[in-house]
Scaffold this motif. Structure first.
Motif, mmCIF file in Angstrom:
data_model
loop_
_atom_site.group_PDB
_atom_site.id
_atom_site.type_symbol
_atom_site.label_atom_id
_atom_site.label_comp_id
_atom_site.label_asym_id
_atom_site.label_seq_id
_atom_site.Cartn_x
_atom_site.Cartn_y
_atom_site.Cartn_z
ATOM 1 N N HIS B 95 104.131 13.772 14.066
ATOM 2 C CA HIS B 95 104.213 14.706 15.623
ATOM 3 C C HIS B 95 104.289 15.911 15.445
ATOM 4 O O HIS B 95 105.071 16.505 16.209
ATOM 5 C CB HIS B 95 105.074 13.924 16.513
ATOM 6 C CG HIS B 95 105.029 12.457 17.019
ATOM 7 N ND1 HIS B 95 103.858 12.056 17.518
ATOM 8 C CD2 HIS B 95 105.723 11.757 16.406
ATOM 9 C CE1 HIS B 95 104.093 10.829 17.502
ATOM 10 N NE2 HIS B 95 105.045 10.547 16.897
ATOM 11 N N PRO B 244 106.315 13.804 21.864
ATOM 12 C CA PRO B 244 107.245 13.254 20.990
ATOM 13 C C PRO B 244 108.619 14.097 21.164
ATOM 14 O O PRO B 244 108.374 15.328 21.578
ATOM 15 C CB PRO B 244 106.582 13.877 19.664
ATOM 16 C CG PRO B 244 105.589 14.699 19.825
ATOM 17 C CD PRO B 244 105.188 14.342 21.261
ATOM 18 N N THR B 286 107.992 8.769 21.459
ATOM 19 C CA THR B 286 107.604 9.585 22.573
ATOM 20 C C THR B 286 108.393 9.429 23.708
ATOM 21 O O THR B 286 109.094 8.235 23.822
ATOM 22 C CB THR B 286 106.305 9.445 22.748
ATOM 23 O OG1 THR B 286 106.142 8.036 23.067
ATOM 24 C CG2 THR B 286 105.330 9.776 21.753
#
Lengths: 196, 355
Positions: B95, B244, B286
């Motif tokens: 991420h 994230p 997330t």
């Protein structure tokens, strides 16, 4: 580990019943305070989230809270006490600003504003009255769920609350929910002038 | 003791019997260490939550659970949520674009705004939100939590999430903004940011260790010469549903006590940072939701009551048992009620609200 296990407790689910049944028998606020009982506003079956949604004078704050993503917080166990700027307060605050706080681009600001208006625990109007009575004219303070505090004082018959240079007055009726209380106020409690 | 289903509207019968011995304290069973250590200089080491929870088995262990949270303040190293095997550092792998956003107020949000939209969408979504809410509340009410008060006299048994005003600030530049000209931004751009004065600048005025300006989901700390020296991911900005967890942003895992007290479901893993509890997708790491707000105040038995608790604030269900008297005050904070000496203001006992 010295644990002394006590006693009976009602389940959290009994909150509304306890409140309706007059479970709140008052508090003294300080060791010297009186224990006079006054009728607390009856608790409803609603959560803070639902009570905020249903209050016709708190539509703007309801929108801001939803934009802030605090439904789970205000609909959860809590408890929290929300000092809620009413719609007139947001109108005076500035409709452009109020509308901005309902949008995604200002979600961090919306959360910061809400946290500055929420204090931990369940505080009824009578609790505030008792604390001020026991303070003998001094102010009383509660920390917020942000990193500031709210300071309460009497102004005649009214209760005023200040924070970081902002000042508001408690107006209207409190709403006592299953997971906290809502006190309408007539101005936001967060400084809005630009930083120097 | 955790076998009791709670039913809305029904008061639980009183239990006056002394304690069954299992469950000595609520130890941060889930927390094995903590994440975000990289943001804390000199952290190092692995925190150990100590406790573990055997859900469904009734027995709970975790006398050292609070140490997990406590160590989370101090140390660095790895974190591991109970529902996630990924540590903090690992959580951010894949991420890398999480911290985009500076210089463009929209970039930092990524896809966080899906489903939320603007003010009109807020209205339009109300029915959906209310329905979802009703289901969430039903889930919580059905959760096995025995909401009985238990007096704790051993300070080590108190599980606290602690607020550290120094945490949250990430030194240096976020990913994607290389260090330039002794800062993250070209001097001209940094100076423009410093020169901006917005009506909401004071919303974060409690941060007093520099000049802070908001932009793109972050709070930017600027030196007096306008150079960016650090940044803080903000709830609702970088810390928002669909994003994230930001790299290097310190957090604590949420101990079982809080998960149970707040009635969190097991579908998320939970992280605490800067007064906010977030629910994360345990698979993708997330952020999914803002789950709770806590003060993080330090309530230690034998210590002085923190400032800002002048008003009686005990939850309704506990007011009959814990009313202020000439010899004791009672105050609620973060899932506990505390008994305080009115004269000395010293905390005498803690009362945990679930068992």
């Amino acid at each position: 580990m010295a644990l002394i296990r006590l006693v009976l407790m009602a389940s959290i689910a009994a909150l509304p019943l306890a409140a309706c049944g007059g479970a709140d028998k008052g508090n003294t606020g300080t060791a010297n305070a009186s224990n006079e009982a006054a009728a607390a506003a009856p608790a409803s079956n609603q959560t803070l989230a639902a009570a905020l949604h249903d209050d016709g004078d708190l539509d703007t704050l309801d929108d801001v809270a939803r934009n802030a993503g605090l439904e789970d917080v205000l609909g959860g166990v809590g408890p929290y006490t929300l000092f809620a700027p009413n719609d007139a307060a947001f109108t005076a605050f500035g409709e452009d600003r109020a509308n901005a706080l309902k949008g995604a681009a200002m979600r961090p600001q919306a959360i910061a504003l809400l946290r500055s208006h929420i204090v931990p625990g369940m505080i009824t109007r009578r609790d505030l009255e008792a604390a001020l009575a026991n303070a003998n004219g001094r102010q009383v303070t509660m920390r917020t769920m942000g990193q500031g505090s709210l300071t309460f004082a009497r102004d005649g018959d009214a209760i005023v609350v200040t924070s970081e240079g902002a000042r508001a007055r408690l107006v209207g009726d409190e709403a006592v929910a299953t997971n906290g209380a809502i006190h309408p106020i007539d101005a936001p409690l967060i400084a809005t002038e630009p930083a120097a | 003791m955790r076998s009791m289903y709670l039913a809305l509207g029904a008061a639980v019968a009183a239990l006056a019997s002394p304690v069954l011995a299992q469950g000595h304290g609520h130890g941060g069973g889930g927390g094995q260490g903590h994440g975000g250590g990289q943001a804390q200089a000199g952290g190092g080491g692995h925190g150990r939550g100590g406790g573990h929870s055997e859900r469904g088995g009734g027995a709970r262990h975790g006398g050292q659970g609070s140490q997990g949270a406590a160590q989370a303040e101090r140390g660095g190293g790895h974190g591991r949520d109970r529902t996630s095997s990924a540590g903090h550092g690992n959580a951010d792998r894949g991420h890398g674009n999480s911290d985009r956003g500076h210089g463009n107020s929209d970039r930092g949000h990524g896809n966080a705004d899906r489903g939320h939209g603007n003010a009109d969408r807020v209205h339009a979504d109300r029915g959906h939100i209310d329905n979802r809410h009703a289901q969430q509340l039903a889930d919580r009410s059905n959760r096995r939590v025995d909401r009985r008060a238990v007096v704790v006299t051993d300070r080590g048994s108190i599980v606290r999430l602690r607020y550290d005003p120094g945490r949250g600030l990430i030194q240096g530049c976020p990913p994607g903004l290389a260090r330039k000209h002794n800062g993250c931004l070209p001097p001209g751009q940094a100076r423009r940011l410093a020169a901006q004065h917005n009506w909401y600048d004071r919303y974060w005025s409690y941060r007093r260790d520099g000049i802070y300006r908001y932009d793109g989901g972050y709070l930017w700390r600027l030196r007096s010469n306008g150079v960016v020296s650090g940044f803080v991911p903000l709830a609702g900005g970088a810390l928002w549903a669909g994003n994230p967890w930001p790299a290097r942003y310190a957090y604590d895992p949420v101990p079982d006590y809080y998960r149970d007290y707040f009635g969190y479901r097991d579908r998320y893993s939970y992280r605490y940072a800067d007064g906010v509890i977030y629910g994360l997708d345990p698979q993708t790491q997330t952020i999914r939701t803002i789950s709770g707000l806590v003060t993080g105040d330090n309530w230690g038995i034998g210590s002085r009551m923190p400032a800002g608790y002048d008003v009686y604030n005990v939850p309704y269900a506990y007011r009959d048992s814990y009313r202020d008297t000439p010899s004791s005050l009672y105050r609620y904070s973060d899932g506990y009620v505390y008994q305080v000496d009115p004269t000395t203001q010293l905390i005498q006992t803690a009362i945990q609200l679930i068992t």
